[in-house]
Motif scaffolding. Structure first.
Motif, mmCIF file in Angstrom:
data_model
loop_
_atom_site.group_PDB
_atom_site.id
_atom_site.type_symbol
_atom_site.label_atom_id
_atom_site.label_comp_id
_atom_site.label_asym_id
_atom_site.label_seq_id
_atom_site.Cartn_x
_atom_site.Cartn_y
_atom_site.Cartn_z
ATOM 1 N N GLU A 217 -0.659 9.829 -6.477
ATOM 2 C CA GLU A 217 -0.277 8.418 -6.488
ATOM 3 C C GLU A 217 -1.147 7.612 -7.447
ATOM 4 O O GLU A 217 -0.656 6.734 -8.153
ATOM 5 C CB GLU A 217 -0.335 7.853 -5.070
ATOM 6 N N LYS A 218 -2.412 7.941 -7.516
ATOM 7 C CA LYS A 218 -3.315 7.272 -8.470
ATOM 8 C C LYS A 218 -2.944 7.638 -9.907
ATOM 9 O O LYS A 218 -2.981 6.797 -10.810
ATOM 10 C CB LYS A 218 -4.764 7.622 -8.172
ATOM 11 N N LEU A 219 -2.573 8.905 -10.122
ATOM 12 C CA LEU A 219 -2.140 9.339 -11.451
ATOM 13 C C LEU A 219 -0.862 8.605 -11.871
ATOM 14 O O LEU A 219 -0.725 8.198 -13.026
ATOM 15 C CB LEU A 219 -1.921 10.848 -11.486
ATOM 16 N N LEU A 220 0.065 8.452 -10.941
ATOM 17 C CA LEU A 220 1.287 7.721 -11.250
ATOM 18 C C LEU A 220 0.985 6.264 -11.574
ATOM 19 O O LEU A 220 1.527 5.712 -12.538
ATOM 20 C CB LEU A 220 2.283 7.793 -10.094
ATOM 21 N N GLN A 221 0.135 5.655 -10.777
ATOM 22 C CA GLN A 221 -0.245 4.260 -11.028
ATOM 23 C C GLN A 221 -0.792 4.116 -12.445
ATOM 24 O O GLN A 221 -0.406 3.206 -13.178
ATOM 25 C CB GLN A 221 -1.272 3.813 -9.992
ATOM 26 N N HIS A 222 -1.659 5.019 -12.828
ATOM 27 C CA HIS A 222 -2.230 5.007 -14.177
ATOM 28 C C HIS A 222 -1.149 5.287 -15.224
ATOM 29 O O HIS A 222 -1.090 4.630 -16.267
ATOM 30 C CB HIS A 222 -3.359 6.032 -14.264
ATOM 31 N N PRO B 232 0.795 -1.227 0.000
ATOM 32 C CA PRO B 232 0.000 0.000 0.000
ATOM 33 C C PRO B 232 0.832 1.284 0.000
ATOM 34 O O PRO B 232 0.351 2.329 -0.409
ATOM 35 C CB PRO B 232 -0.844 -0.098 1.274
ATOM 36 N N ASP B 233 2.085 1.201 0.433
ATOM 37 C CA ASP B 233 2.907 2.410 0.487
ATOM 38 C C ASP B 233 3.927 2.509 -0.650
ATOM 39 O O ASP B 233 4.806 3.374 -0.621
ATOM 40 C CB ASP B 233 3.611 2.512 1.836
ATOM 41 N N PHE C 70 7.893 5.835 -3.451
ATOM 42 C CA PHE C 70 8.503 6.369 -4.669
ATOM 43 C C PHE C 70 8.584 7.899 -4.601
ATOM 44 O O PHE C 70 9.630 8.486 -4.878
ATOM 45 C CB PHE C 70 7.714 5.951 -5.927
ATOM 46 N N TYR C 71 7.475 8.539 -4.248
ATOM 47 C CA TYR C 71 7.497 10.010 -4.217
ATOM 48 C C TYR C 71 8.458 10.540 -3.156
ATOM 49 O O TYR C 71 9.130 11.548 -3.380
ATOM 50 C CB TYR C 71 6.083 10.577 -4.044
ATOM 51 N N ASN C 72 8.555 9.884 -2.025
ATOM 52 C CA ASN C 72 9.545 10.295 -1.025
ATOM 53 C C ASN C 72 10.950 10.237 -1.610
ATOM 54 O O ASN C 72 11.754 11.145 -1.418
ATOM 55 C CB ASN C 72 9.456 9.413 0.219
ATOM 56 N N ARG C 73 11.241 9.174 -2.325
ATOM 57 C CA ARG C 73 12.556 9.008 -2.936
ATOM 58 C C ARG C 73 12.779 10.043 -4.041
ATOM 59 O O ARG C 73 13.841 10.667 -4.123
ATOM 60 C CB ARG C 73 12.684 7.586 -3.493
ATOM 61 N N LEU C 74 11.772 10.226 -4.890
ATOM 62 C CA LEU C 74 11.897 11.186 -5.996
ATOM 63 C C LEU C 74 12.125 12.599 -5.465
ATOM 64 O O LEU C 74 13.011 13.310 -5.949
ATOM 65 C CB LEU C 74 10.642 11.141 -6.873
ATOM 66 N N LEU C 75 11.341 12.999 -4.483
ATOM 67 C CA LEU C 75 11.469 14.356 -3.943
ATOM 68 C C LEU C 75 12.831 14.603 -3.304
ATOM 69 O O LEU C 75 13.331 15.731 -3.322
ATOM 70 C CB LEU C 75 10.353 14.623 -2.931
ATOM 71 N N SER D 131 15.603 13.180 -4.379
ATOM 72 C CA SER D 131 16.652 12.840 -5.349
ATOM 73 C C SER D 131 17.302 14.027 -6.035
ATOM 74 O O SER D 131 18.428 13.920 -6.520
ATOM 75 C CB SER D 131 16.093 11.889 -6.414
ATOM 76 N N ASP D 132 16.613 15.159 -6.088
ATOM 77 C CA ASP D 132 17.159 16.316 -6.805
ATOM 78 C C ASP D 132 16.441 17.562 -6.280
ATOM 79 O O ASP D 132 15.212 17.570 -6.215
ATOM 80 C CB ASP D 132 16.917 16.157 -8.311
ATOM 81 N N PRO D 133 17.182 18.612 -5.940
ATOM 82 C CA PRO D 133 16.538 19.807 -5.388
ATOM 83 C C PRO D 133 15.597 20.510 -6.373
ATOM 84 O O PRO D 133 14.749 21.306 -5.961
ATOM 85 C CB PRO D 133 17.707 20.719 -4.999
ATOM 86 N N ALA D 134 15.705 20.217 -7.640
ATOM 87 C CA ALA D 134 14.815 20.838 -8.625
ATOM 88 C C ALA D 134 13.422 20.214 -8.624
ATOM 89 O O ALA D 134 12.481 20.789 -9.175
ATOM 90 C CB ALA D 134 15.416 20.719 -10.025
ATOM 91 N N ILE D 135 13.257 19.054 -7.997
ATOM 92 C CA ILE D 135 11.986 18.328 -8.089
ATOM 93 C C ILE D 135 10.908 18.817 -7.122
ATOM 94 O O ILE D 135 9.754 18.983 -7.533
ATOM 95 C CB ILE D 135 12.243 16.815 -7.976
#
Length: 138
Positions: free
Chosen positions: A55-60, A25-26, A31-36, A38-42
């Motif tokens: 998260e639903k948009l990413l899943q899709h 479920p997490d 993923f978003y925790n890691r992405l955010l 990963s780079d100060p521009a994100i």
């Protein structure tokens, strides 16, 4: 430019891996925790984001990328490409590999079967769609 081709077994490996990840479920939040991180521009791209919706948009979106790899139809990725392109968020090309690596690192964490073959399969399966999103259509 021609799109990268993907072997059927690679698509099957990526699809099975994705199914295992979605059992957690997490997974998408991780993923978003890691992405955010990963780079100060994100983070600014997500300043006003409702992550339950995102998260639903990413899943899709990941599902669309996998479908696109099997049946490359430019219309399939039209909305997601516009949203991330110059008329939308204007995500710089240099951040696409950061997204991919963050995603694969999260898959590695959540898919107990993940190995080098899965890594290669995921990279191959996502390459055609990411290529289109970056403005390199066939």
């Amino acid at each position: 430019m021609t799109l990268p081709s993907v072997a059927e077994h690679q698509l099957d490996l990526a699809q099975a891996s994705y199914a295992r990840c979605q059992l957690a479920p997490d997974f998408f939040r991780a993923f978003y925790n890691r992405l955010l991180a990963s780079d100060p521009a994100i983070p600014p791209y997500f300043a006003h984001t409702r992550f339950d919706k995102q998260e639903k948009l990413l899943q899709h979106g990941i599902s669309l990328l996998l479908i696109f790899a099997r049946r490359p139809n430019p219309n399939l990725l039209e909305r997601i490409t516009e949203r991330h392109g110059s008329a939308g968020l204007n995500v710089p090309y240099r951040l696409y590999p950061v997204f991919l690596q963050s995603f694969l690192d999260t898959v590695r964490e959540y898919d107990p079967a993940f190995d080098a073959g899965h890594d290669a399969a995921w990279r191959a399966a996502l390459a055609p769609g990411i290529s289109v999103m970056r403005g390199n259509p066939a």
